[in-house]
Design a protein around this motif. Structure first.
Motif, PDB file in Angstrom:
ATOM      1  N   GLY A 118       0.807  -1.208   0.000  1.00 15.30           N
ATOM      2  CA  GLY A 118       0.000   0.000   0.000  1.00 15.30           C
ATOM      3  C   GLY A 118       0.840   1.257   0.000  1.00 15.30           C
ATOM      4  O   GLY A 118       1.999   1.260   0.421  1.00 15.30           O
ATOM      5  N   ALA A 119       0.231   2.338  -0.493  1.00 14.71           N
ATOM      6  CA  ALA A 119       0.919   3.631  -0.563  1.00 14.71           C
ATOM      7  C   ALA A 119      -0.034   4.727  -0.123  1.00 14.71           C
ATOM      8  O   ALA A 119      -1.255   4.617  -0.267  1.00 14.71           O
ATOM      9  CB  ALA A 119       1.413   3.906  -1.980  1.00 14.71           C
ATOM     10  N   THR A 120       0.528   5.783   0.443  1.00 13.06           N
ATOM     11  CA  THR A 120      -0.260   6.936   0.891  1.00 13.06           C
ATOM     12  C   THR A 120      -0.194   8.037  -0.156  1.00 13.06           C
ATOM     13  O   THR A 120       0.886   8.472  -0.549  1.00 13.06           O
ATOM     14  CB  THR A 120       0.271   7.471   2.228  1.00 13.06           C
ATOM     15  OG1 THR A 120       0.194   6.439   3.209  1.00 13.06           O
ATOM     16  CG2 THR A 120      -0.549   8.672   2.692  1.00 13.06           C
ATOM     17  N   ILE A 121      -1.366   8.467  -0.617  1.00 10.57           N
ATOM     18  CA  ILE A 121      -1.474   9.553  -1.595  1.00 10.57           C
ATOM     19  C   ILE A 121      -2.520  10.529  -1.099  1.00 10.57           C
ATOM     20  O   ILE A 121      -3.643  10.135  -0.784  1.00 10.57           O
ATOM     21  CB  ILE A 121      -1.855   9.027  -3.000  1.00 10.57           C
ATOM     22  CG1 ILE A 121      -0.782   8.057  -3.510  1.00 10.57           C
ATOM     23  CG2 ILE A 121      -2.016  10.185  -3.983  1.00 10.57           C
ATOM     24  CD1 ILE A 121      -1.101   7.449  -4.871  1.00 10.57           C
ATOM     25  N   ASN A 122      -2.133  11.794  -0.999  1.00 11.68           N
ATOM     26  CA  ASN A 122      -3.044  12.851  -0.529  1.00 11.68           C
ATOM     27  C   ASN A 122      -3.627  12.534   0.846  1.00 11.68           C
ATOM     28  O   ASN A 122      -4.805  12.789   1.118  1.00 11.68           O
ATOM     29  CB  ASN A 122      -4.186  13.067  -1.537  1.00 11.68           C
ATOM     30  CG  ASN A 122      -3.680  13.580  -2.874  1.00 11.68           C
ATOM     31  OD1 ASN A 122      -2.647  14.237  -2.944  1.00 11.68           O
ATOM     32  ND2 ASN A 122      -4.407  13.269  -3.939  1.00 11.68           N
ATOM     33  N   GLY A 123      -2.799  11.938   1.712  1.00 17.46           N
ATOM     34  CA  GLY A 123      -3.212  11.715   3.087  1.00 17.46           C
ATOM     35  C   GLY A 123      -3.913  10.397   3.347  1.00 17.46           C
ATOM     36  O   GLY A 123      -4.050   9.991   4.493  1.00 17.46           O
ATOM     37  N   ALA A 124      -4.368   9.713   2.288  1.00 21.49           N
ATOM     38  CA  ALA A 124      -5.098   8.454   2.464  1.00 21.49           C
ATOM     39  C   ALA A 124      -4.222   7.285   2.050  1.00 21.49           C
ATOM     40  O   ALA A 124      -3.675   7.257   0.944  1.00 21.49           O
ATOM     41  CB  ALA A 124      -6.387   8.464   1.641  1.00 21.49           C
ATOM     42  N   HIS A 125      -4.075   6.312   2.952  1.00 25.52           N
ATOM     43  CA  HIS A 125      -3.313   5.100   2.646  1.00 25.52           C
ATOM     44  C   HIS A 125      -4.267   4.133   1.958  1.00 25.52           C
ATOM     45  O   HIS A 125      -4.700   3.123   2.529  1.00 25.52           O
ATOM     46  CB  HIS A 125      -2.748   4.500   3.930  1.00 25.52           C
ATOM     47  CG  HIS A 125      -1.736   3.427   3.683  1.00 25.52           C
ATOM     48  ND1 HIS A 125      -0.435   3.695   3.335  1.00 25.52           N
ATOM     49  CD2 HIS A 125      -1.844   2.072   3.720  1.00 25.52           C
ATOM     50  CE1 HIS A 125       0.228   2.557   3.177  1.00 25.52           C
ATOM     51  NE2 HIS A 125      -0.612   1.561   3.415  1.00 25.52           N
ATOM     52  N   ALA A 126      -4.622   4.433   0.691  1.00 28.06           N
ATOM     53  CA  ALA A 126      -5.680   3.708   0.001  1.00 28.06           C
ATOM     54  C   ALA A 126      -5.267   3.233  -1.380  1.00 28.06           C
ATOM     55  O   ALA A 126      -6.118   2.866  -2.191  1.00 28.06           O
ATOM     56  CB  ALA A 126      -6.925   4.604  -0.124  1.00 28.06           C
ATOM     57  N   TRP A 127      -3.959   3.201  -1.648  1.00 27.05           N
ATOM     58  CA  TRP A 127      -3.494   2.932  -3.003  1.00 27.05           C
ATOM     59  C   TRP A 127      -2.512   1.771  -3.036  1.00 27.05           C
ATOM     60  O   TRP A 127      -1.828   1.480  -2.062  1.00 27.05           O
ATOM     61  CB  TRP A 127      -2.815   4.175  -3.586  1.00 27.05           C
ATOM     62  CG  TRP A 127      -3.697   5.380  -3.571  1.00 27.05           C
ATOM     63  CD1 TRP A 127      -3.954   6.195  -2.505  1.00 27.05           C
ATOM     64  CD2 TRP A 127      -4.450   5.908  -4.655  1.00 27.05           C
ATOM     65  NE1 TRP A 127      -4.818   7.201  -2.872  1.00 27.05           N
ATOM     66  CE2 TRP A 127      -5.140   7.046  -4.186  1.00 27.05           C
ATOM     67  CE3 TRP A 127      -4.593   5.539  -5.988  1.00 27.05           C
ATOM     68  CZ2 TRP A 127      -5.954   7.805  -4.994  1.00 27.05           C
ATOM     69  CZ3 TRP A 127      -5.410   6.295  -6.803  1.00 27.05           C
ATOM     70  CH2 TRP A 127      -6.088   7.418  -6.308  1.00 27.05           C
ATOM     71  N   ILE A 128      -2.435   1.134  -4.203  1.00 25.53           N
ATOM     72  CA  ILE A 128      -1.406   0.148  -4.501  1.00 25.53           C
ATOM     73  C   ILE A 128      -0.638   0.664  -5.705  1.00 25.53           C
ATOM     74  O   ILE A 128      -1.214   0.887  -6.776  1.00 25.53           O
ATOM     75  CB  ILE A 128      -2.006  -1.233  -4.821  1.00 25.53           C
ATOM     76  CG1 ILE A 128      -2.789  -1.777  -3.627  1.00 25.53           C
ATOM     77  CG2 ILE A 128      -0.911  -2.213  -5.224  1.00 25.53           C
ATOM     78  CD1 ILE A 128      -3.502  -3.083  -3.919  1.00 25.53           C
ATOM     79  N   VAL A 129       0.653   0.909  -5.543  1.00 26.87           N
ATOM     80  CA  VAL A 129       1.480   1.406  -6.634  1.00 26.87           C
ATOM     81  C   VAL A 129       1.901   0.232  -7.500  1.00 26.87           C
ATOM     82  O   VAL A 129       2.537  -0.718  -7.031  1.00 26.87           O
ATOM     83  CB  VAL A 129       2.722   2.154  -6.097  1.00 26.87           C
ATOM     84  CG1 VAL A 129       3.617   2.585  -7.256  1.00 26.87           C
ATOM     85  CG2 VAL A 129       2.293   3.357  -5.271  1.00 26.87           C
ATOM     86  N   ILE A 130       1.512   0.295  -8.767  1.00 24.97           N
ATOM     87  CA  ILE A 130       1.789  -0.802  -9.697  1.00 24.97           C
ATOM     88  C   ILE A 130       3.167  -0.657 -10.325  1.00 24.97           C
ATOM     89  O   ILE A 130       3.879  -1.613 -10.561  1.00 24.97           O
ATOM     90  CB  ILE A 130       0.699  -0.864 -10.791  1.00 24.97           C
ATOM     91  CG1 ILE A 130      -0.675  -1.078 -10.139  1.00 24.97           C
ATOM     92  CG2 ILE A 130       0.988  -1.972 -11.791  1.00 24.97           C
ATOM     93  CD1 ILE A 130      -1.826  -0.994 -11.114  1.00 24.97           C
ATOM     94  N   GLY A 131       3.551   0.590 -10.589  1.00 31.75           N
ATOM     95  CA  GLY A 131       4.823   0.850 -11.258  1.00 31.75           C
ATOM     96  C   GLY A 131       4.600   1.620 -12.540  1.00 31.75           C
ATOM     97  O   GLY A 131       3.494   1.624 -13.100  1.00 31.75           O
ATOM     98  N   GLY A 132       5.660   2.290 -13.005  1.00 32.19           N
ATOM     99  CA  GLY A 132       5.540   3.057 -14.236  1.00 32.19           C
ATOM    100  C   GLY A 132       4.634   4.262 -14.095  1.00 32.19           C
ATOM    101  O   GLY A 132       4.059   4.730 -15.085  1.00 32.19           O
ATOM    102  N   GLY A 133       4.491   4.750 -12.865  1.00 32.91           N
ATOM    103  CA  GLY A 133       3.636   5.908 -12.656  1.00 32.91           C
ATOM    104  C   GLY A 133       2.169   5.565 -12.496  1.00 32.91           C
ATOM    105  O   GLY A 133       1.330   6.462 -12.394  1.00 32.91           O
ATOM    106  N   PHE A 134       1.832   4.279 -12.476  1.00 32.86           N
ATOM    107  CA  PHE A 134       0.435   3.863 -12.353  1.00 32.86           C
ATOM    108  C   PHE A 134       0.157   3.366 -10.935  1.00 32.86           C
ATOM    109  O   PHE A 134       1.020   2.741 -10.297  1.00 32.86           O
ATOM    110  CB  PHE A 134       0.115   2.751 -13.350  1.00 32.86           C
ATOM    111  CG  PHE A 134       0.125   3.195 -14.780  1.00 32.86           C
ATOM    112  CD1 PHE A 134      -1.000   3.760 -15.362  1.00 32.86           C
ATOM    113  CD2 PHE A 134       1.275   3.067 -15.544  1.00 32.86           C
ATOM    114  CE1 PHE A 134      -0.980   4.179 -16.673  1.00 32.86           C
ATOM    115  CE2 PHE A 134       1.299   3.476 -16.868  1.00 32.86           C
ATOM    116  CZ  PHE A 134       0.172   4.043 -17.436  1.00 32.86           C
ATOM    117  N   SER A 135      -1.036   3.642 -10.465  1.00 32.91           N
ATOM    118  CA  SER A 135      -1.457   3.191  -9.139  1.00 32.91           C
ATOM    119  C   SER A 135      -2.910   2.762  -9.203  1.00 32.91           C
ATOM    120  O   SER A 135      -3.651   3.143 -10.116  1.00 32.91           O
ATOM    121  CB  SER A 135      -1.268   4.304  -8.098  1.00 32.91           C
ATOM    122  OG  SER A 135      -1.980   5.469  -8.477  1.00 32.91           O
ATOM    123  N   LEU A 136      -3.333   1.985  -8.242  1.00 32.56           N
ATOM    124  CA  LEU A 136      -4.687   1.438  -8.201  1.00 32.56           C
ATOM    125  C   LEU A 136      -5.307   1.746  -6.853  1.00 32.56           C
ATOM    126  O   LEU A 136      -4.677   1.575  -5.809  1.00 32.56           O
ATOM    127  CB  LEU A 136      -4.643  -0.085  -8.423  1.00 32.56           C
ATOM    128  CG  LEU A 136      -5.981  -0.823  -8.447  1.00 32.56           C
ATOM    129  CD1 LEU A 136      -6.746  -0.480  -9.723  1.00 32.56           C
ATOM    130  CD2 LEU A 136      -5.738  -2.331  -8.368  1.00 32.56           C
TER     131      LEU A 136
END
Length: 399
Positions: A118-136
């Motif tokens: 998991g990754a934190t973006i804009n304060g929310a730890h709600a993302w999975i970084v896939i790679g190549g600048g893409f996240s889910l």
């Protein structure tokens, strides 16, 4: 007239299978809800222009390429359209049988967010970084899963003719299956997504014909849950500050209230017709944070004015109106519940997103459907459009 030797009409006539496929394709195209499709396309096109305007001068975001976000938004829209076509091709009834599998995948994805993946973006730890600048952002797809799993349970016995309305045991099971992913998403914490899911659950219950006691109980549980979340300290400081700024806009105009204040200035400066695309002083001056995502409506208000911002509202209204018609015309409860869940989702999320830019709703970090930049959100809303189209295509011709 004589037939040339060796000539056979049947040799050049279309095969029966070809005729059947062409007829079926023509039937599907004729039965699609074109107002919904065209409105969603128009919103995505407007979103591309607004996202481009908001990001073309932000070198810290666009990696020095002014077309970076424009191309990615267009790519997300294209992938979303492909997902919609695939959903229509499979059909909502086929997906009904795959709901347990989809539910399990959704649970695994949101659990993965709580791991080192998991990754934190804009304060929310709600993302999975896939790679190549893409996240889910898995929570976007959980919205669809909740609609489908609740519809499958609540409509099973009713569509089979065994019951007129879902019984209490079935409703309890459906709420339990919805509560599990919502609880996990709350741990991230992604309060905005949980708010949308709660509204979806409420819309699904109302459409299912469940007892009003369940609806009232859900509302009461929501109020109690909000009190407990606040008192137990489950919210992060930035989320508490957002609600404080909403309750008192003058609390800290240069701090927690900055986003909302700048958003209102941008929208208010647009007037009737706006300053013109790419000509907004607030947008070009980069005064509004997250303008390509959560606050994209401010670009429309400033550069396209009341007319352009109003057009977005009209197009969203067309989608909701046609979705209501689809929900009303289908002869199966399953289709009605799925459509109602999508209506609740789109209506609340659009209201919350636009409302927070106007200062009438707290900032919750929710994208504007079809307009805001973001792949996960774009994919999810186009899958929802595919579900609506499938319900309409597969309805009885006499409906």
């Amino acid at each position: 007239m004589t037939t040339p030797p060796g000539f056979s009409v049947s040799r050049y006539a279309p095969k029966r299978g070809t005729i059947a496929r062409l007829a079926a394709r023509d039937s599907v195209l004729r039965r699609l809800d074109w107002p919904i499709l065209l409105s969603a396309l128009a919103l995505s096109f407007m979103g591309s222009l607004l996202v481009w305007s908001a990001t073309r001068g932000r070198t810290s975001l666009n990696q020095g390429d002014p077309y970076y976000f424009l191309f990615r938004h267009a790519l997300n829209t294209g992938i979303g359209l492909a997902l919609m076509i695939g959903t229509v091709w499979l059909g909502h009834r086929t997906l009904r049988g795959a709901v347990p599998f989809l539910y399990g995948i959704s649970i695994l994805l949101i659990l993965a967010v709580l791991t080192p993946l998991g990754a934190t973006i804009n304060g929310a730890h709600a993302w999975i970084v896939i790679g190549g600048g893409f996240s889910l952002q898995p929570s976007e797809f959980v919205k669809i899963t909740i609609i489908l799993v609740m519809a499958m349970l609540l409509a099973a016995k009713v569509d089979a003719g065994d019951q007129l309305h879902p019984d209490h045991r079935t409703v309890a099971k459906a709420l339990g299956l919805a509560a599990l992913p919502m609880g996990i998403v709350m741990l991230m914490p992604d309060l905005g997504s949980v708010m949308v899911m709660a509204v979806i659950v409420l819309g699904v219950l109302l459409a299912s014909g469940a007892s009003n006691r369940w609806v009232l109980g859900l509302i009461g549980a929501g109020v109690l849950g909000a009190v407990l979340v606040t008192t137990l300290g489950m919210l992060d400081e930035y989320q508490i500050n957002r609600f404080a700024a909403f309750a008192n806009p003058d609390l800290d105009p240069a701090g927690v209230g900055y986003n909302t204040n700048q958003a209102r200035i941008a929208i208010g400066s647009g007037g009737l017709l706006g300053s013109g695309l790419f000509k907004g002083s607030q947008t070009t001056g980069q005064f509004v944070p997250e303008q390509q995502t959560d606050f994209v409506f401010t670009v429309a208000g400033e550069e396209l004015g009341f007319v352009g911002a109003g057009l977005i509202l009209v197009l969203l209204g067309v989608i909701l109106w046609r979705a209501c018609r689809i929900a009303r015309e289908t002869t199966e409860l399953y289709g009605t519940i799925v459509a109602a869940g999508i209506i609740a989702w789109f209506a609340f999320q659009a209201f919350e997103n636009i409302g927070m830019t106007l200062g009438i709703m707290p900032v919750a970090g929710l994208p504007l459907p079809f307009v805001s930049y973001g792949g996960s959100s774009m994919f999810a809303v186009w899958v929802a459009i595919g579900l609506l189209q499938s319900i309409r295509v597969q309805r009885p011709i006499t409906a």
